[in-house]
Enzyme design. Structure first.
Site, PDB file in Angstrom:
ATOM      1  N   GLU A   6      29.514  -7.808  32.873  1.00 35.61           N
ATOM      2  CA  GLU A   6      30.367  -7.068  31.746  1.00 35.61           C
ATOM      3  C   GLU A   6      30.305  -5.746  32.199  1.00 35.61           C
ATOM      4  OE1 GLU A   6      32.991  -7.945  29.321  1.00 35.61           O
ATOM      5  OE2 GLU A   6      33.097  -5.868  29.956  1.00 35.61           O
TER       6      GLU A   6
ATOM      7  N   ASP B 173      31.677  -5.030  37.525  1.00 34.08           N
ATOM      8  CA  ASP B 173      32.675  -6.092  38.134  1.00 34.08           C
ATOM      9  C   ASP B 173      31.892  -7.459  38.478  1.00 34.08           C
ATOM     10  OD1 ASP B 173      34.811  -7.367  39.530  1.00 34.08           O
ATOM     11  OD2 ASP B 173      35.987  -5.544  39.197  1.00 34.08           O
TER      12      ASP B 173
ATOM     13  N   ASP C 279      41.395 -10.168  29.972  1.00 37.06           N
ATOM     14  CA  ASP C 279      42.269  -9.377  29.776  1.00 37.06           C
ATOM     15  C   ASP C 279      43.826  -9.737  30.106  1.00 37.06           C
ATOM     16  OD1 ASP C 279      40.562  -7.188  28.563  1.00 37.06           O
ATOM     17  OD2 ASP C 279      39.830  -7.107  30.547  1.00 37.06           O
TER      18      ASP C 279
ATOM     19  N   LYS D  26      51.885  -6.145  30.228  1.00 36.44           N
ATOM     20  CA  LYS D  26      53.047  -5.470  30.651  1.00 36.44           C
ATOM     21  C   LYS D  26      53.235  -5.704  32.192  1.00 36.44           C
ATOM     22  CE  LYS D  26      52.630  -1.457  27.646  1.00 36.44           C
ATOM     23  NZ  LYS D  26      51.977  -0.416  27.455  1.00 36.44           N
TER      24      LYS D  26
ATOM     25  N   ASP E 208      44.780 -17.082  24.774  1.00 29.87           N
ATOM     26  CA  ASP E 208      45.813 -17.416  23.857  1.00 29.87           C
ATOM     27  C   ASP E 208      46.958 -16.628  24.268  1.00 29.87           C
ATOM     28  OD1 ASP E 208      44.618 -14.681  23.190  1.00 29.87           O
ATOM     29  OD2 ASP E 208      45.766 -14.641  21.506  1.00 29.87           O
TER      30      ASP E 208
HETATM   31  C1  SAM Z   1      39.663  -9.462  26.182  1.00 28.43           C
HETATM   32  S1  SAM Z   1      37.709  -9.302  26.407  1.00 28.43           S
HETATM   33  C2  SAM Z   1      37.107 -10.874  26.019  1.00 28.43           C
HETATM   34  C3  SAM Z   1      35.749 -10.874  25.769  1.00 28.43           C
HETATM   35  C4  SAM Z   1      34.960 -12.113  25.559  1.00 28.43           C
HETATM   36  N1  SAM Z   1      34.958 -12.898  26.556  1.00 28.43           N
HETATM   37  C5  SAM Z   1      35.465 -12.794  24.333  1.00 28.43           C
HETATM   38  O1  SAM Z   1      35.954 -13.904  24.235  1.00 28.43           O
HETATM   39  O2  SAM Z   1      35.412 -12.175  23.302  1.00 28.43           O
HETATM   40  C6  SAM Z   1      37.841  -9.235  28.257  1.00 28.43           C
HETATM   41  C7  SAM Z   1      36.544  -8.941  28.902  1.00 28.43           C
HETATM   42  O3  SAM Z   1      36.467  -8.958  30.168  1.00 28.43           O
HETATM   43  C8  SAM Z   1      35.996  -7.972  31.109  1.00 28.43           C
HETATM   44  N2  SAM Z   1      36.319  -7.982  32.332  1.00 28.43           N
HETATM   45  C9  SAM Z   1      37.544  -7.666  32.790  1.00 28.43           C
HETATM   46  N3  SAM Z   1      37.516  -7.793  34.157  1.00 28.43           N
HETATM   47  C10 SAM Z   1      36.209  -8.176  34.462  1.00 28.43           C
HETATM   48  C11 SAM Z   1      35.795  -8.246  35.684  1.00 28.43           C
HETATM   49  N4  SAM Z   1      36.175  -7.931  36.973  1.00 28.43           N
HETATM   50  N5  SAM Z   1      34.236  -8.563  35.819  1.00 28.43           N
HETATM   51  C12 SAM Z   1      33.552  -8.732  34.674  1.00 28.43           C
HETATM   52  N6  SAM Z   1      34.363  -8.610  33.284  1.00 28.43           N
HETATM   53  C13 SAM Z   1      35.416  -8.177  33.369  1.00 28.43           C
HETATM   54  C14 SAM Z   1      36.447  -6.654  30.041  1.00 28.43           C
HETATM   55  O4  SAM Z   1      35.804  -5.658  30.160  1.00 28.43           O
HETATM   56  C15 SAM Z   1      36.510  -7.267  28.711  1.00 28.43           C
HETATM   57  O5  SAM Z   1      35.177  -6.964  27.973  1.00 28.43           O
END
Ligand code: SAM
Length: 205
Positions: A67, A94, A115, A119, A151
């Site tokens: 994370e 990452d 995420d 858009k 979702d």
């Molecule tokens: C919408 S949040 C969902 C968090 C968690 N999985 C939940 O269900 O509540 C998406 C998370 O993925 C992380 N994220 C996005 N790209 C990533 C990557 N390349 N490597 C690791 N984490 C990533 C973001 O920082 C964010 O905290």
């Protein structure tokens, strides 16, 4: 490498800063030898609250969590330091950088509420792509499973398309064996009455 996450740091409290910089045993290092048979990778565990509960509940599995969000990461380190848990390793960054360093395969990989980047101009920032799925397939053990939950209707359609574009992974009817608690994103989806879809993938035969 296109950035798939936003740069939100969140306001870091003194406690967050302490755990962010703590040389905790749970921090990933290439030198650490993990002999556990059932290795799980959680990609983007967010604020870490549900992730930490899942780790306690599924103590037959060994969890790796990646994370970049510093506040969530520091909370997970704090959880490790304050609880008697042996089955977690954390990476602040990452997941693609973590995967470059890891020499073994994972038995289970999960991506909960990636995420969605809804858009049009941001679509290229979505993590789940044909290329990423192929990459993950090389990091998945032969009998392993990947679970993706979202979702976002747009992301669901996108994932379906990306799955079709590659042939290393296919949809599976097998059950993903790791239980999970409702995260804040899961709860938001329920409030919005969004349909939550789960994709389970296995290596194609
Ligand atoms: C919408 S949040 C969902 C968090 C968690 N999985 C939940 O269900 O509540 C998406 C998370 O993925 C992380 N994220 C996005 N790209 C990533 C990557 N390349 N490597 C690791 N984490 C990533 C973001 O920082 C964010 O905290």
């Amino acid at each position: 490498m296109i950035k798939t996450f936003s740069s939100r740091a969140g306001r870091l409290s003194e406690t967050n800063k302490f755990y962010l910089h703590k040389k905790s045993k749970c921090i990933f290092s290439e030198k650490k030898l993990i002999v556990h048979e059932q290795k799980v990778l959680d990609i983007g565990f967010g604020d870490s609250y549900s992730f930490c509960k899942d780790i306690i509940e599924n103590n037959d599995f060994f969890f790796f969590g990646a994370e970049p969000y510093k506040k969530g990461f520091s909370r997970a380190v704090e959880f490790f330091e304050k609880n008697d848990v042996e089955n977690m390793i954390l990476f602040n960054g990452d997941v693609r950088d973590l995967l470059e360093k890891v020499k073994f395969c994972f038995d289970f990989i999960r991506i909960h509420f990636p995420d969605p980047w809804p858009k049009k101009k941001h679509i290229k920032r979505r993590l789940v792509t044909e290329e990423f799925l192929i990459y993950l397939s090389n990091k998945l053990s032969d009998n392993g499973l990947i679970q993706i939950i979202t979702d976002s209707q747009k992301y669901q359609n996108h994932i379906e398309e990306e799955i079709k574009l590659q042939n290393k992974l296919s949809l599976s009817k097998r059950l993903f064996p790791i239980t999970y608690h409702q995260s804040s994103f899961y709860k938001k989806a329920l409030i919005k009455k969004n349909k939550i879809k789960e994709f389970i993938l296995q290596k194609s035969s």
